[in-house]
Design an enzyme around this catalytic site. Structure first.
Site, PDB file in Angstrom:
ATOM      1  N   PHE A  25       0.611  -1.032  -0.058  1.00 59.34           N
ATOM      2  CA  PHE A  25      -0.062  -0.017   0.124  1.00 59.34           C
ATOM      3  C   PHE A  25       0.842   0.902  -0.356  1.00 59.34           C
ATOM      4  O   PHE A  25       0.822   2.551  -0.974  1.00 59.34           O
ATOM      5  CB  PHE A  25      -0.972   0.042   1.636  1.00 59.34           C
ATOM      6  N   VAL A  26       1.948   1.027   0.833  1.00 56.09           N
ATOM      7  CA  VAL A  26       2.267   2.792   1.020  1.00 56.09           C
ATOM      8  C   VAL A  26       3.356   2.468  -0.331  1.00 56.09           C
ATOM      9  O   VAL A  26       4.047   3.605  -0.869  1.00 56.09           O
ATOM     10  CB  VAL A  26       3.297   2.876   2.477  1.00 56.09           C
TER      11      VAL A  26
ATOM     12  N   SER B 246       6.202   1.872  12.922  1.00 50.59           N
ATOM     13  CA  SER B 246       4.727   1.892  13.334  1.00 50.59           C
ATOM     14  C   SER B 246       4.764   2.797  14.787  1.00 50.59           C
ATOM     15  O   SER B 246       4.986   2.815  15.456  1.00 50.59           O
ATOM     16  CB  SER B 246       3.658   0.378  12.916  1.00 50.59           C
TER      17      SER B 246
ATOM     18  N   TYR C  79       2.884  -7.463  16.643  1.00 45.17           N
ATOM     19  CA  TYR C  79       3.038  -6.276  16.193  1.00 45.17           C
ATOM     20  C   TYR C  79       3.965  -5.644  15.942  1.00 45.17           C
ATOM     21  O   TYR C  79       5.403  -4.939  15.584  1.00 45.17           O
ATOM     22  CB  TYR C  79       2.729  -6.142  14.628  1.00 45.17           C
TER      23      TYR C  79
ATOM     24  N   ASP D 138      11.428 -13.399  -0.350  1.00 45.19           N
ATOM     25  CA  ASP D 138      10.938 -13.342   0.591  1.00 45.19           C
ATOM     26  C   ASP D 138      11.413 -12.681   2.172  1.00 45.19           C
ATOM     27  O   ASP D 138      13.456 -12.246   2.006  1.00 45.19           O
ATOM     28  CB  ASP D 138      10.565 -14.660   1.802  1.00 45.19           C
TER      29      ASP D 138
ATOM     30  N   GLY E 211     -25.872   0.796   5.281  1.00 45.63           N
ATOM     31  CA  GLY E 211     -26.565   1.227   6.380  1.00 45.63           C
ATOM     32  C   GLY E 211     -26.430   0.290   7.637  1.00 45.63           C
ATOM     33  O   GLY E 211     -27.938   0.452   8.044  1.00 45.63           O
TER      34      GLY E 211
ATOM     35  N   ALA F  66       2.326  -7.396   7.997  1.00 46.86           N
ATOM     36  CA  ALA F  66       1.821  -6.450   7.675  1.00 46.86           C
ATOM     37  C   ALA F  66       0.527  -6.926   9.532  1.00 46.86           C
ATOM     38  O   ALA F  66       0.498  -7.786  10.253  1.00 46.86           O
ATOM     39  CB  ALA F  66       0.623  -5.724   7.476  1.00 46.86           C
TER      40      ALA F  66
ATOM     41  N   LYS G 250       8.412  -4.518  15.804  1.00 50.91           N
ATOM     42  CA  LYS G 250       8.873  -3.378  14.994  1.00 50.91           C
ATOM     43  C   LYS G 250       9.112  -2.304  15.963  1.00 50.91           C
ATOM     44  O   LYS G 250      11.089  -1.849  15.471  1.00 50.91           O
ATOM     45  CB  LYS G 250       7.725  -1.916  14.800  1.00 50.91           C
TER      46      LYS G 250
ATOM     47  N   SER H  61      -2.056  10.565   5.489  1.00 47.96           N
ATOM     48  CA  SER H  61      -2.853  10.115   4.876  1.00 47.96           C
ATOM     49  C   SER H  61      -1.401   9.538   3.713  1.00 47.96           C
ATOM     50  O   SER H  61      -0.438   9.521   4.173  1.00 47.96           O
ATOM     51  CB  SER H  61      -3.776  11.416   3.828  1.00 47.96           C
TER      52      SER H  61
END
Length: 320
Positions: A13-14, A113, A139, A50, A188, A74, A143, A204
């Site tokens: 994603f990043v 993180s 996690y 890997d 909803g 992640a 880190k 963001s």
């Protein structure tokens, strides 16, 4: 301006967003676990396999001036063992840093993180870089172990280390808890968050990429660790309302005390998820602004939040 920049996790994603943005500025070696279906635009793609303590980075590091390490196992709720997190996130990171130092790389930017700091910080006492680390899950501990290993590499000399600790990163294509929340809002479904007054720092994707790029060149002494976030913290009800507005749905929020929600979460074994929805986690991003000149764009943050919700709706429509 540095020369070639190695970006690990180029399919993530990043990493994918960073490669696209950085490729317009300088030469990039975009590193993938396996060959991508579509070659990266504006970068040289490289397959490294890997990520662990034995990954061979020599080809990717040839001629490189800087490394941005975004690849990681992640955060997943209960899906990965402590040993697996440590093997990938700690041993894999330190292995890359050592090979980078041997290859003559100047600077190493590590995307860590905020979970290294902990899971909860109120608006009147946000996390700061000088706080004692207090990770609460595997996690976060992996880190922190990576950061400690990088500090040892820095002490040995020859590599400038910059650690970035972002909170929740959002933007089009976001997965995990954000995707689950958007799915609920899109359907909803009423949510019991009407009484919450929490605050959550987020960043963001575009603002994070800009912070990474700023971290490649700033002249302050290293090693450095920075917390970063957008300029506005949101409550969970505010986030739901914003998502619902873009999705053209009604935000149905009824009031349930936070303590009752936490009790319910504990009874069903989902305390961590409930805490992330009900509790506050705020960070002070002043240090990175003062030392690197980076500052988050509030306009970009608002636009990316809207774009994330719109992309989620669009993807659901394509899937039928």
């Amino acid at each position: 301006m540095p020369g070639t920049v190695v970006v690990s996790g180029a399919s993530g994603f990043v990493g994918a967003a960073l490669v696209q943005k950085l490729g317009a500025l300088r030469a990039v070696h975009a590193c993938f676990r396996s060959a991508p279906a579509v070659p990266p635009d504006g970068a040289e793609g490289m397959v490294v396999g890997d990520l662990d303590g034995s990954t061979d980075w020599r080809q990717a590091l040839r001629g490189a001036d800087a490394v941005v390490h975004t690849a990681a196992h992640a955060h997943q709720l209960g899906a990965t063992s402590e040993a697996d997190y440590r093997r990938v996130n700690a041993e894999g990171t330190v292995n890359l840093a050592r090979q980078a130092a041997e290859a003559g790389v100047r600077r190493f930017v590590f995307v860590s993180s905020v979970k290294v700091n902990g899971e909860s910080a109120p608006p009147d006492r946000p996390y700061r870089e000088a706080d004692e680390p207090a990770p609460e899950d595997a996690y976060g501990r992996s880190k922190l172990a990576a950061e400690q290993g990088l500090a040892e590499v820095a002490r040995q000399g020859g590599l400038e280390i910059v650690v970035l600790r972002p909170p929740l990163v959002y933007g089009p294509g976001a997965k995990g808890n954000l995707a689950r929340l958007m799915g609920i809002v899109a359907r909803g479904i009423p949510l019991p968050f009407g009484a919450l007054r929490n605050r959550r720092s987020m960043v963001s994707l575009g603002n994070l990429c800009d912070a990474i790029i700023a971290s490649l060149d700033f002249p302050a002494p290293t090693p450095r660790t920075y917390l970063l976030a957008d300029g506005e913290d949101l409550s969970t009800p505010d986030l739901v309302r914003r998502l619902a507005r873009v999705m053209e749905r009604r935000a149905i929020l009824f009031p349930v005390p936070a303590a009752a929600l936490r009790l319910a979460g504990a009874l069903v074994g989902r305390s961590g998820e409930v805490e992330r929805l009900t509790g506050s986690l705020c960070v002070d991003a002043g240090l990175i602004t003062r030392e690197t000149g980076w500052a988050p764009s509030n306009d970009r943050a608002a636009a990316e939040l809207d774009a994330m919700a719109a992309a989620f709706v669009s993807s659901r429509m394509r899937m039928g």
